[in-house]
Design an enzyme around this catalytic site. Structure first.
Site, PDB file in Angstrom:
ATOM      1  N   ASP A  11      71.238  23.542  44.610  1.00  0.00           N
ATOM      2  CA  ASP A  11      72.154  22.915  45.517  1.00  0.00           C
ATOM      3  C   ASP A  11      73.118  23.662  45.541  1.00  0.00           C
ATOM      4  O   ASP A  11      73.968  23.469  46.675  1.00  0.00           O
ATOM      5  CB  ASP A  11      72.489  21.610  44.989  1.00  0.00           C
ATOM      6  CG  ASP A  11      72.977  21.621  43.311  1.00  0.00           C
ATOM      7  OD1 ASP A  11      72.879  22.789  42.712  1.00  0.00           O
ATOM      8  OD2 ASP A  11      73.310  20.386  42.905  1.00  0.00           O
TER       9      ASP A  11
HETATM   10  C1  LAN Z   1      76.007  22.784  35.315  1.00  0.00           C
HETATM   11  C2  LAN Z   1      77.126  22.771  36.269  1.00  0.00           C
HETATM   12  C3  LAN Z   1      76.805  22.784  37.697  1.00  0.00           C
HETATM   13  C4  LAN Z   1      75.677  22.010  37.972  1.00  0.00           C
HETATM   14  C5  LAN Z   1      75.318  21.463  39.312  1.00  0.00           C
HETATM   15  C6  LAN Z   1      75.365  22.625  40.463  1.00  0.00           C
HETATM   16  C7  LAN Z   1      76.244  20.376  39.770  1.00  0.00           C
HETATM   17  C8  LAN Z   1      73.807  20.527  39.079  1.00  0.00           C
HETATM   18  O1  LAN Z   1      73.622  19.919  40.369  1.00  0.00           O
HETATM   19  C9  LAN Z   1      72.905  21.692  38.975  1.00  0.00           C
HETATM   20  C10 LAN Z   1      72.888  22.081  37.709  1.00  0.00           C
HETATM   21  C11 LAN Z   1      74.399  22.715  37.454  1.00  0.00           C
HETATM   22  C12 LAN Z   1      74.177  23.985  37.855  1.00  0.00           C
HETATM   23  C13 LAN Z   1      74.668  22.889  35.620  1.00  0.00           C
HETATM   24  C14 LAN Z   1      73.551  23.271  34.817  1.00  0.00           C
HETATM   25  C15 LAN Z   1      73.956  22.911  33.225  1.00  0.00           C
HETATM   26  C16 LAN Z   1      75.230  23.546  33.005  1.00  0.00           C
HETATM   27  C17 LAN Z   1      75.349  25.276  33.193  1.00  0.00           C
HETATM   28  C18 LAN Z   1      76.380  22.739  33.998  1.00  0.00           C
HETATM   29  C19 LAN Z   1      76.543  21.257  33.588  1.00  0.00           C
HETATM   30  C20 LAN Z   1      77.652  23.470  33.405  1.00  0.00           C
HETATM   31  C21 LAN Z   1      77.592  23.603  31.834  1.00  0.00           C
HETATM   32  C22 LAN Z   1      76.054  23.142  31.716  1.00  0.00           C
HETATM   33  C23 LAN Z   1      75.486  24.201  30.453  1.00  0.00           C
HETATM   34  C24 LAN Z   1      74.230  23.821  29.991  1.00  0.00           C
HETATM   35  C25 LAN Z   1      76.427  24.203  29.177  1.00  0.00           C
HETATM   36  C26 LAN Z   1      75.910  24.873  27.955  1.00  0.00           C
HETATM   37  C27 LAN Z   1      75.201  23.775  27.114  1.00  0.00           C
HETATM   38  C28 LAN Z   1      73.957  24.180  26.899  1.00  0.00           C
HETATM   39  C29 LAN Z   1      73.392  23.009  26.513  1.00  0.00           C
HETATM   40  C30 LAN Z   1      73.169  25.471  26.957  1.00  0.00           C
END
Ligand code: LAN
Length: 722
Positions: free
Chosen positions: A453
């Protein structure tokens, strides 16, 4: 002696943008008065630190468009010289302790000012119940409380300084650190205040399995495998940091019984129920039971022949850690793997190695100074994500055509231009990566991970800005086609899109989920939000360039619509996995269905979705959902309406062409009533979520979506549909 909250002189902090790579943001502290004078604090810095910005009062808004204009007038001041809007991205409370423990075992310290501000942050975020939860909006758990207590101790707080005694009492009341969830067990073992024997096996040997096996780790969700890999190396080598007096002291502080008397092997699945969102599946416990025999082999003389296998596996895991570091400029995909990979590089190559130094140079990218202190962010920023939405909002509201905003809009295009990833990763197939050519990442191109996305919203933003009469066509068709190729490569057989890659394995992989605090993490699931963004991007692109892969696009669009229809819930809504929650996903769904031609006028589904939302409007005209919707998969009403969710609902209803305009009118009034005289909106409750159970803040959303909704509503209420 009375305890004084730590703090630095806040007027010394500055935000450096783009120093080492495009879009990079990091906070630095100027100690010298002369330096401070030469580089005065700007509005962005003052705003995020919570100082008075002294922004002028704006003429009172009479219409929604006036209000949107005022909103951008304010927000524009937070735009960096490179075009992006640097933003805080906090919420999770399990990230900082990993970094602090990681640095400590590697013999490193942050700057004293950073340490002071981290202490301030942690103390500010402590809940009234006395400890910390998984994230700032949640009640205390063992994981949150133990990890942050340990972090404060490493940062120099004495065991009885300020609230520490009280926090320790809470830890003991919750059963002590023995029952911390598995990721906590790993970090504590690395620090030397837990025994590896108390951790369920994390076998690096999984990386030696043939790729065709249905549970091979290359099939796991990218965040899980990039966390598992360094963890498995540290586990496989039983790495433990130096035994300092602090370590011995913590061994006494964290437990309800003498450390030496703890039966570690009995702790592997001992987790306090208050921490558990996702209990272990019996298959996982069985696997751990069997693996315990394997792990015991080196202690049994005749089985020591197993050792070469472990050595080989460690080598393989380490190789993958190096690939990941080199692919991401030593930032890794996110904050958890960042700290783990850094420790691996130190453990294997030492503190003077190039690799370890490079890691250290990329720590600040994750730290953000907010009004409560210095935090570790969920990523190295949300640069692309915020900017892509802002750009589309500017164009759709026509604010981009107002002369005073032209420059700022062009700067966004320039940022997008430099942020598009032009090549596949260095270690592409070797590290099981998905293609990146033409993609946009969530944060910066250096982090370099395709997200479906983010690529779609990045492309939509480019198409939007480049449609303006005054904008150059910086990103030409071949570059857009690269991003279309990436998007087309990411559709799953059911038509849905996952986050970073194709879904590579069965959802039954969840049986192996050992992270008790998160749900649905083992494979990349399909998400309506990701699917809708791609659907919208493809629909816009094919109007612009009808000659490029028309059949593929047509097929992909139809399958995506099919998927969206399939996952609409009987009540008309869609479940959101990345924002809160039904309001968020329903907005995306109605946007893309609207662009593809489905509105209230011709679609029962859209009518059902609009009624779902309209029914949830609160007395005051707003909407408000809490993160518990995401946790429990059921709409959870917030006591207070929230401007961000109100804006999402307004946009959704406009996309669906809902005909009761009074609903939209009342919502706009609410958003306008919350606007401050200088054009800003205040921060309300958290907006985002991940892994079902962890809330994460998107503080830019209150600007972006309020401006977007008000600007679009202005037109809609006047009878213009676009
Ligand atoms: C995010 C932030 C953005 C998010 C969107 C783009 C909004 C979504 O549509 C796709 C997935 C994504 C890129 C995403 C995936 C998981 C993330 C990176 C996070 C929520 C921000 C933090 C999270 C990450 C996994 C945090 C670290 C924790 C672990 C469990 C490894």
């Amino acid at each position: 002696m009375e305890f004084k909250f730590p703090s630095t002189d806040l007027s010394g902090w500055r935000l450096k943008v783009g120093e080492d790579s495009h879009g990079q943001q990091k906070w630095v502290y100027l100690r010298d008065e002369k330096e401070r004078e030469a580089w005065p604090q700007d509005v962005t810095e003052k705003y995020w630190i919570g100082l008075d910005t002294e922004c002028p009062e704006l003429p009172k808004a009479k219409t929604p468009l006036d209000s949107a204009r005022n909103g951008y007038q304010f927000y524009k001041q937070l735009q960096s010289h490179d075009g992006h809007f640097s933003t805080e991205y906090g919420g999770p409370l399990f990230l900082l302790p990993g970094l602090i423990i990681g640095l400590h075992v590697c013999g490193q310290k942050l700057l004293p000012e950073q340490e002071t501000e981290i202490k301030r942050y942690l103390l500010n975020k402590r809940r009234k119940e006395g400890g910390w939860g998984l994230h700032t909006a949640a009640p205390p758990t063992v994981y949150g409380t133990v990890m942050n207590y340990v972090a404060l101790r490493i940062l120099g707080m004495g065991p009885d300084e300020g609230p520490m005694t009280e926090i320790r009492a809470l830890i003991h009341e919750m059963g002590g650190a023995t029952c911390i969830p598995s990721w906590g067990k790993v970090w504590l073992s690395v620090l030397g205040v837990y025994e590896w024997d108390g951790v369920g096996s994390i076998p690096p040997e999984l990386w030696l399995l043939p790729d065709w096996l249905p549970f091979a780790p290359w099939r796991w969700w990218i965040h899980v495998r990039q966390t598992f890999t360094p963890m498995s190396y540290l586990y496989g080598t039983r790495f433990v940091g130096p035994f300092t007096p602090l370590v011995f002291s913590l061994r006494q502080e964290l437990y309800t019984q003498p450390y030496e008397s703890i039966k570690w092997s009995a702790q592997r699945s001992n987790v306090n129920p208050i921490d558990v969102y996702n209990p272990h599946h019996p298959i996982l416990d069985m696997a751990h039971g069997l693996l315990a025999y394997y792990e015991a082999c080196p202690n049994i003389p005749c089985f020591s022949s197993m050792l070469p296998l472990r050595k080989l596996a460690n080598r393989r895991a380490y190789q993958l850690v190096c690939y990941e570091d080199e692919n991401t400029g030593y930032q890794t995909i996110g904050p958890v793997s960042k700290a783990f990979n850094m420790v691996c590089r130190y453990a294997k190559e030492g503190k003077d190695s190039e690799a370890f130094k490079k890691h250290l140079s990329r720590v600040d990218d994750f730290l953000w100074l907010g009004k409560d202190g210095l935090m570790m962010m969920g990523t190295n920023g949300s640069q692309l994500w915020d900017l892509a939405f802002m750009a589309q909002a500017m164009v759709e509201t026509n604010l981009a055509n107002e002369a005073e905003n032209n420059e700022s809009t062009l700067k966004m295009l320039d940022w997008l231009d430099k942020a598009q990833i032009r090549e596949n990763p260095k270690w592409y197939k070797e590290n099981y990566r998905h293609r990146t050519k033409g993609a946009w990442a969530f944060s910066t191109p250096e982090q370099g991970y395709t997200v479906s996305d983010c690529t779609a919203e990045g492309l939509k933003a480019v198409i939007a800005i480049q449609s303006l009469p005054y904008a150059p066509k910086t990103i030409d068709l071949p570059r857009m086609r690269d991003s279309i190729d990436t998007l087309l490569s990411m559709q799953n057989p059911s038509g849905g899109y996952a986050s970073y890659e194709l879904q590579r394995g069965s959802e039954r992989m969840e049986y192996l989920n050992a992270a008790e605090v998160f749900g649905s993490i083992m494979v990349d699931y399909l998400y309506p939000e990701c699917t809708t963004s791609v659907l919208s991007a493809l629909t816009y692109f094919r109007k612009l360039d009808p000659s490029y892969r028309p059949e593929d696009i047509e097929r992909t669009v139809n399958k995506a619509i099919g998927y969206l229809h399939d996952v609409q819930r009987p009540d008309g809504s869609w479940y959101g996995s990345w924002g809160i929650c039904f309001t968020y996903a329903t907005m995306f769904a109605l946007e893309s269905l609207g662009i593809a031609g489905e509105t209230c006028a011709n679609s029962e589904r859209v009518r059902r979705a609009c009624s779902f939302l309209a029914d949830k409007q609160m007395e005051d005209g707003g909407w408000g959902e809490t993160y518990m919707s995401c946790v429990n998969l059921e709409y959870a009403q917030h006591e207070q309406s929230q401007v961000v969710q109100t804006a999402w609902a307004v946009l959704a209803l406009i996309y669906g062409q809902y005909d009761d305009k009074s609903v939209i009118e009342r919502a706009c009034k609410l958003i306008m009533s919350r606007q401050q005289p200088d054009g800003r909106w205040e921060q309300e409750d958290t907006e985002g979520i991940f892994n079902k159970n962890c809330a994460i803040d998107y503080p830019a959303f209150k600007f972006i979506f309020c401006i977007w909704a008000l600007g679009r509503a202005d037109k809609y209420l006047r009878g213009e549909s676009h």
